[in-house]
Design a protein around this motif. Structure first.
Motif, PDB file in Angstrom:
ATOM      1  N   UNK A  42       0.849  -1.181   0.000  1.00  0.00           N
ATOM      2  CA  UNK A  42       0.000   0.000   0.000  1.00  0.00           C
ATOM      3  C   UNK A  42       0.894   1.244   0.000  1.00  0.00           C
ATOM      4  N   UNK A  43       0.789   2.098  -1.020  1.00  0.00           N
ATOM      5  CA  UNK A  43       1.613   3.301  -1.025  1.00  0.00           C
ATOM      6  C   UNK A  43       1.174   4.283   0.052  1.00  0.00           C
ATOM      7  N   UNK A  44       2.119   5.040   0.572  1.00  0.00           N
ATOM      8  CA  UNK A  44       1.842   6.035   1.591  1.00  0.00           C
ATOM      9  C   UNK A  44       1.596   7.372   0.906  1.00  0.00           C
ATOM     10  N   UNK A  45       0.578   8.086   1.345  1.00  0.00           N
ATOM     11  CA  UNK A  45       0.240   9.391   0.764  1.00  0.00           C
ATOM     12  C   UNK A  45       0.917  10.482   1.584  1.00  0.00           C
ATOM     13  N   UNK A  46       1.747  11.288   0.927  1.00  0.00           N
ATOM     14  CA  UNK A  46       2.472  12.362   1.593  1.00  0.00           C
ATOM     15  C   UNK A  46       2.014  13.684   0.991  1.00  0.00           C
ATOM     16  N   UNK A  52       6.013  25.240   1.060  1.00  0.00           N
ATOM     17  CA  UNK A  52       7.096  24.518   1.716  1.00  0.00           C
ATOM     18  C   UNK A  52       8.078  24.007   0.672  1.00  0.00           C
ATOM     19  N   UNK A  53       9.355  23.911   1.040  1.00  0.00           N
ATOM     20  CA  UNK A  53      10.313  23.337   0.088  1.00  0.00           C
ATOM     21  C   UNK A  53      10.052  21.845  -0.087  1.00  0.00           C
ATOM     22  N   UNK A  54      10.374  21.345  -1.254  1.00  0.00           N
ATOM     23  CA  UNK A  54      10.144  19.925  -1.542  1.00  0.00           C
ATOM     24  C   UNK A  54      11.097  19.089  -0.701  1.00  0.00           C
ATOM     25  N   UNK A  55      10.606  18.042  -0.055  1.00  0.00           N
ATOM     26  CA  UNK A  55      11.486  17.204   0.772  1.00  0.00           C
ATOM     27  C   UNK A  55      12.426  16.394  -0.113  1.00  0.00           C
TER      28      UNK A  55
END
Length: 73
Positions: A42-46, A52-55
């Motif tokens: 199951x993919x995690x939704x972030x 905000x700057x891209x992680x």
């Protein structure tokens, strides 16, 4: 007589409409991505806010990390 009462009622509602509250501030825009987690199907939704700057990706950190020498199995 009824038309006079109706016209007064309409005038009163029009006067009350002039005192509208200020508009609400706009919500910041969100950007969501699906991240595949190791060991899970199951993919995690972030989600993050556009301001905000891209992680940085964890994979990039894993590639830069060198294992200590002498530790072999």
């Amino acid at each position: 007589m009824i038309s006079v009462i109706l016209s007064l009622a309409l005038a009163a509602t029009a006067a009350n409409g002039a005192d509208t509250p200020p508009a609400k501030a706009a919500k910041p825009k969100k950007v969501c991505t699906k991240v595949e987690v190791t060991g899970s199907t199951v993919p995690k939704r972030v989600c993050r806010i556009v301001a905000e700057p891209a992680p940085q990706k964890e994979e990039a950190h894993a590639a830069d990390h060198k294992p200590e020498t002498g530790a072999t199995n």
